[in-house]
Design an enzyme around this catalytic site. Structure first.
Site, PDB file in Angstrom:
ATOM      1  N   SER A 184       0.800  -1.220   0.000  1.00 14.25           N
ATOM      2  CA  SER A 184       0.000   0.000   0.000  1.00 14.25           C
ATOM      3  C   SER A 184       0.830   1.266   0.000  1.00 14.25           C
ATOM      4  CB  SER A 184      -0.928  -0.001   1.208  1.00 14.25           C
ATOM      5  OG  SER A 184      -0.172  -0.076   2.397  1.00 14.25           O
TER       6      SER A 184
ATOM      7  N   HIS B  52      -5.462  -3.213  -2.349  1.00 12.44           N
ATOM      8  CA  HIS B  52      -5.069  -2.293  -3.427  1.00 12.44           C
ATOM      9  C   HIS B  52      -4.859  -3.028  -4.750  1.00 12.44           C
ATOM     10  CE1 HIS B  52      -4.558   1.099  -0.674  1.00 12.44           C
ATOM     11  NE2 HIS B  52      -4.129   0.183   0.184  1.00 12.44           N
TER      12      HIS B  52
ATOM     13  N   LYS C  89     -11.926   0.777  -1.366  1.00 12.51           N
ATOM     14  CA  LYS C  89     -10.918   1.318  -2.286  1.00 12.51           C
ATOM     15  C   LYS C  89     -11.531   1.366  -3.690  1.00 12.51           C
ATOM     16  CE  LYS C  89      -7.519   0.920   0.921  1.00 12.51           C
ATOM     17  NZ  LYS C  89      -8.131   1.607   2.062  1.00 12.51           N
TER      18      LYS C  89
END
Ligand code: WAQ
Ligand code: MG
Length: 665
Positions: free
Chosen positions: A442, A470, A502
């Site tokens: 990340s 991610h 996300k």
């Protein structure tokens, strides 16, 4: 009803000099309140600790109602400190946090300038004095608390605070003001403050020694010279009422509730540690974002190009996603009111779990209230005493916390070093053994070595957990994550954890894996069992977002193209960013340099976060850009140029980033 400004100015004549200023204050009130307010101000003047004045001017002036503006008070907090030296250091840290480039010099300037009636208006970078009258300074006037006339006069200390809170709110609302520093000139009032739009009003318990008449104010200005007059005009003439001034926040020692007679100063460590954090350049404030994540957002009243959000695909503000959230909310309510195992399970949960599992190629999935909770849940359930977890050194904090919570022996291997993992797995035996890694790291934006991990797992019989927070929607041709990124190469990881907040633009977390394992985690994952189930709106939003992602892989392609383009632009400016995903780290090293670079970018209208300890190791501070599918090329080119410039300017002693600095920086 017309409002009046009642102003008091008290002074004492001096032989062969301007009269000495003793006290000045202002109230705003209705006609009916004017006599009482005038009397209150006269009483103040006569009882001032600086001595008895021989002249008191009281002026009463009707305010132009149409011109009057109401502004909110700044949020207020208090930092305790034992002495003025510590207080000044705190002030320095806060000014730096507010964006001052030379906070120490600002403090020196205040301490070394003879007293003025008003404030110095100072260029935040050059420290040049900008106020038209340097002997008088700029006076902020025509202001009061909105509730002013209705409140009785405050006792001494509170009066200081109340007036300062009003003044600071007006100052921070003035155009191009970066921050304010204030030390009272009352010899016995040692409390002062730093105020700034992003920081709020921060009281500092001691900024001078008792008895010292030395005081003053500095307003830091950062803006064009042509706009100075407008700032002064606002400060001196714009009528302002400040709404909702909070009560004075107490210093830790003062709060009766926190102090028990047997343990004086039990909570003193809070202020001390905050002071230490500020002194190391690690103090963090929270900027308020006034719009949904998008390529351009409004933050603290400014439009900024956003390269700092996990909303990679632009789905958080997508009309369809928002409509699905609204629909789910209307049909199923705001909260679920129960754990998944009692009354909290909604039809939406069941559907979302099924579709998330299918999208990633797993049998089943489980929803959590956050990605953090998912990592805690899986590691705590899988491992305990006698077990071993092998964890990449750059794994996300939620994995680190899950490892700790599990009670297992934790073996941290060097970042993506599969040979080291092999050695360590030979060395550390245990009942159950797990290897856990971010799929996309990340803070570094690189991808885990999946073939390497699976090889090690096979050789040593490790259970594999990959965090795809991610990676989902970001890597792989259609956004299916790390397995798609590498292409099918035999059996994949046992368990994936991930986030709905996300690329899916919603809120919550999940894990996915084989049906039996999920069934077992439903019983043993404590963060699953003991959390209230995810509410309907984010579940509905995530489901709609997943449908968009599934139906439109072009979005993923645009994100990947934007990331590649941004990296290429950076390279064109002599900066070699490590990693290969939508997260682009620009290593600065020093905490302050990263913060300075982020600030310079913000000045240029670009929001890229500075990442510091404890998110990354000390001395590994960086700018972390996050790309979006909806970024425009021209904006990215500009952002890359500005970022490279800010980074290089912030660390002039270093050559442009070399690729080998990437690993452990
Ligand atoms: N506008 C600009 N500057 C001013 C003004 C004004 N209206 N009033 C005072 N100053 C300048 C001037 O240089 C003074 O010497 C200096 O500020 C300090 O003024 O949370 O009492 O009236 O408890 O002494 C802080 C309260 C009290 C902290 C500050 O300021 C807290 C105070 P003083
Ligand atoms: Mg005063």
């Amino acid at each position: 009803m017309p409002l009046y400004s009642i102003r008091m100015r008290a002074s004492r004549a001096r032989p062969q000099a301007r009269p000495e200023h003793v006290s000045g204050a202002e109230r705003i009130g209705t006609a009916r309140a004017v006599p009482a307010l005038a009397a209150e101000l006269a009483t103040r003047a006569l009882g001032h600790p600086k001595g008895t004045p021989d002249s008191i001017h009281i002026s009463i002036e009707a305010l132009d109602e149409g011109a009057l503006v109401r502004i909110p008070a700044l949020p207020a907090r208090a930092l305790a400190c034992a002495d003025a030296g510590t207080g000044l250091r705190l002030a320095e840290g806060l000014l730096r946090e507010a964006g001052a480039t030379r906070p120490g010099a600002v403090i020196d300037l205040l301490l070394n300038t003879p007293p003025l009636r008003g404030a110095m208006l100072v260029d935040a970078d050059t420290l040049e004095r900008l106020e038209p009258d340097r002997e008088r300074g700029v006076r902020a006037t025509r202001m009061d608390m909105a509730e002013g006339a209705a409140l009785p006069p405050a006792p001494d200390g509170k009066q200081h605070y109340r007036e300062a809170a009003v003044l600071a709110a007006k100052v921070c609302a003035a155009p191009h003001i970066l921050a304010e520093l204030c030390i009272s000139d009352d010899p016995d009032y040692v409390t002062g403050y730093v105020a700034a739009p992003g920081l709020g009003y921060v009281r500092i318990q001691r900024l001078k020694e008792p008895g010292s008449p030395r005081g003053g104010r500095i307003f830091l200005y950062r803006g064009p010279r042509e706009a100075v007059a407008a700032t002064v005009g606002f400060l001196e003439r714009q009528p302002v009422l400040v709404e909702n001034v909070p009560p004075p926040p107490p210093f830790a020692e003062e709060t009766g509730a926190e102090k028990s007679p047997s343990q004086p100063g039990r909570l003193a460590f809070v202020e001390e540690e905050l002071a230490a954090i500020a002194a190391r350049g690690l103090y963090r404030s929270m900027e308020v974002c006034e719009s949904a994540p998008a390529a351009r957002v409004r933050q603290e009243g400014r439009e900024l190009l956003l390269l700092a959000s996990g909303d990679y695909l632009g789905l958080a503000g997508d009309t369809r996603v928002k409509a699905a959230a609204a629909e789910a909310l209307a049909a199923l309510g705001a909260g679920t009111g129960g754990s998944r195992l009692t009354t909290g399970t909604l039809p939406l949960h069941v559907r979302l779990e099924k579709e998330l599992a299918a999208f990633g190629g797993s049998e089943e999935a489980l929803l959590f209230s956050s990605g953090y909770a998912a990592n805690l849940g899986v590691l705590q359930a899988l491992c305990g005493r006698g077990d071993v977890i092998f964890s990449d050194e750059l794994n996300h904090a939620s994995i680190i916390d899950g490892c700790r919570l599990s009670g297992a022996q934790v073996i941290v291997y060097p970042h993506k070093d599969m040979a080291a993992l092999d050695r360590m797995a030979l060395e550390h035996q245990g009942r159950r053994r797990v290897v856990v890694s971010d799929a996309v790291f990340s803070m570094d934006g690189d991808v885990a070595d999946l073939p390497g991990l699976m090889g090690a797992a096979r050789r040593h019989g490790l259970i594999t957990v990959l965090d795809e927070a991610h990676a989902l929607g970001v890597i792989g041709r259609t956004g299916r994550g790390i397995v798609e990124h590498f292409g099918p190469t035999g059996p994949g990881p046992d368990i994936f954890t991930g986030s709905l907040s996300k690329a899916l633009g919603a809120d919550g977390g999940y894990m996915r894996g084989p049906a039996g394992l999920m069934e077992w985690l439903r019983h043993t994952g404590r963060s699953f069992v003991f959390s209230t189930a995810l509410s309907a709106a984010p579940a509905g939003a995530a489901l709609a977002a997943l449908h968009i992602l599934r139906g439109d892989p072009g979005r993923v392609a645009r994100l990947q193209e934007n990331a590649a383009f941004f990296r290429a632009c950076l390279r064109g400016h002599g900066v070699e960013p490590p990693g290969e995903t939508a997260i682009v780290p620009l290593l600065a090293g020093d905490e302050r340099q990263a913060v300075d670079a982020a600030r310079a970018l913000r000045e240029a209208g670009i929001l890229i976060s500075a990442i510091r300890y404890p998110t990354v190791a000390r001395g590994c501070a960086r700018l972390r850009a996050a790309l979006r599918a909806d970024h425009e090329r021209a904006d990215l080119a500009r952002a890359a140029a500005e970022a490279a410039r800010a980074l290089i300017r912030a660390r002039p002693e270093l050559p442009p980033q070399a690729p080998e600095t990437r690993r452990h920086c």
